[in-house]
Design a protein around this motif. Structure first.
Motif, PDB file in Angstrom:
ATOM      1  N   UNK A  57      11.410   7.422   0.140  1.00  0.00           N
ATOM      2  CA  UNK A  57      10.098   6.964   0.619  1.00  0.00           C
ATOM      3  C   UNK A  57      10.070   5.469   0.911  1.00  0.00           C
ATOM      4  N   UNK A  58      11.209   4.796   0.709  1.00  0.00           N
ATOM      5  CA  UNK A  58      11.275   3.351   0.983  1.00  0.00           C
ATOM      6  C   UNK A  58      12.560   3.053   1.746  1.00  0.00           C
TER       7      UNK A  58
ATOM      8  N   UNK B 291       6.414  -4.239  -6.475  1.00  0.00           N
ATOM      9  CA  UNK B 291       6.487  -4.532  -5.036  1.00  0.00           C
ATOM     10  C   UNK B 291       6.106  -3.301  -4.228  1.00  0.00           C
ATOM     11  N   UNK B 292       6.667  -2.149  -4.598  1.00  0.00           N
ATOM     12  CA  UNK B 292       6.374  -0.925  -3.863  1.00  0.00           C
ATOM     13  C   UNK B 292       4.893  -0.551  -3.988  1.00  0.00           C
ATOM     14  N   UNK B 293       4.331  -0.752  -5.181  1.00  0.00           N
ATOM     15  CA  UNK B 293       2.913  -0.446  -5.386  1.00  0.00           C
ATOM     16  C   UNK B 293       2.041  -1.377  -4.562  1.00  0.00           C
TER      17      UNK B 293
ATOM     18  N   UNK C 170      17.044  -3.272   6.693  1.00  0.00           N
ATOM     19  CA  UNK C 170      16.668  -3.342   5.286  1.00  0.00           C
ATOM     20  C   UNK C 170      15.955  -4.656   4.979  1.00  0.00           C
ATOM     21  N   UNK C 171      14.839  -4.552   4.273  1.00  0.00           N
ATOM     22  CA  UNK C 171      14.057  -5.734   3.905  1.00  0.00           C
ATOM     23  C   UNK C 171      14.256  -6.118   2.443  1.00  0.00           C
ATOM     24  N   UNK C 172      14.696  -5.152   1.643  1.00  0.00           N
ATOM     25  CA  UNK C 172      14.986  -5.409   0.230  1.00  0.00           C
ATOM     26  C   UNK C 172      16.377  -4.872  -0.066  1.00  0.00           C
TER      27      UNK C 172
END
Length: 296
Positions: A198-199, A284-286, A166-168
């Motif tokens: 999706x993340x 961040x995701x965008x 996990x990065x976030x």
């Protein structure tokens, strides 16, 4: 000598206890019964035992019809067959007023207890060291083996091997007793269920401020939390996690793989809200999606 608030509570409780038979039904009571599934026949049986307080005019008849009352039920109430004498009505209204005052008093006491509990959380948070852990691996290492998840209404051990990737990581400080938490949690659940598939680099960990393990378990079950939580009996000792807590709850904190705070519900002692954190996550995701698109 009793304090004024305690004396008031005692008087109200005595008043309600003295007239402790079931109170007569009001128009509101009948409407609620009908909307909750009672048949008109069942309502009539209840009214025959408890009587009816009030009268049925055109507006009341419309309310009853919208609630699902049959014409026979409305006619029965209109007839006054189960009505009260003026003396009985006055006594019933006094009892209902006493019950309302008692409920208001109890609600106010509950709010005071909650406020005091939140002050204690703030005090403990402010007295704790505020240094941020230099690496999120410290947090992951300290919580491994101490995470649970809610499945089919029961808590079970969470398989935490995937946390290393996990990065976030979102740390969600919350509690069932907190009204603002219960209001925000469904929003967070909907957000997580929408973006997590999706993340895979993103995860949320629930850090409970509940007063009991059963309270935490019920909160996770009722809210259908899809993310893991720190075990209730381990929360207090997880200093590497508690260092990120804000001055109150609900509090959502996003940290990166180096333990740096990316977004926080609190800016110092100012509550900017967990909704702001979700907006930051969207950005961040965008941004990451745009970077992936540019590399193609």
């Amino acid at each position: 000598m009793l304090r004024p608030t305690v004396a008031l509570f005692a008087v109200l409780a005595a008043c309600v206890a003295y007239t402790s038979t079931l109170p007569p039904l009001t128009l509101k009571d009948v409407s609620l019964m009908l909307r909750s599934g009672y048949s008109s026949e069942a309502v009539v049986r209840e009214i025959s035992a408890r009587r009816f307080l009030g009268s049925v005019d055109a507006a009341a008849e419309k309310t009853l019809s919208q609630a699902g009352a049959t014409s026979d039920l409305i006619a029965t109430l209109r007839s006054g067959a189960y009505g009260l004498s003026s003396e009985q009505a006055a006594a019933a209204e006094n009892e209902l007023a006493a019950r309302t005052r008692l409920r208001d008093f109890q609600a106010e006491q509950a709010r005071k207890v909650e406020a005091q509990y939140r002050k204690e959380i703030v005090r403990k948070t402010e007295s704790a060291p505020q240094q941020v852990a230099p690496s999120s691996s410290r947090i992951i290492d300290q919580i491994k083996g101490d995470l649970v998840t809610s499945r089919n209404g029961l808590l079970s051990t969470f398989n935490d091997q995937a946390l290393d990737k996990k990065k976030l990581i979102g740390l969600y400080f919350s509690a069932r007793w907190c009204p603002r938490c219960r209001k925000f949690t469904p929003t967070l659940v909907e957000y997580y269920n929408r973006v997590a598939p999706t993340h895979p680099e993103f995860e949320i960990l629930f850090v409970s401020s509940d007063r009991s393990e059963s309270g935490m378990e019920q909160y996770m079950r009722d809210a259908q939390m899809p993310w893991p939580a720190v075990r209730f009996d381990k929360v207090a000792e997880k200093e590497a996690v508690q260092k990120y807590a804000g001055a109150g709850i609900p509090c959502l904190v996003i940290i990166d793989s180096d333990g740096r705070v990316i977004s926080h519900s609190y800016e110092g002692k100012t509550n900017v809200g967990p909704g702001k954190v979700l907006s930051d996550l969207d950005a961040i995701f965008a941004r990451d999606a745009n970077q992936v698109a540019l590399r193609r």
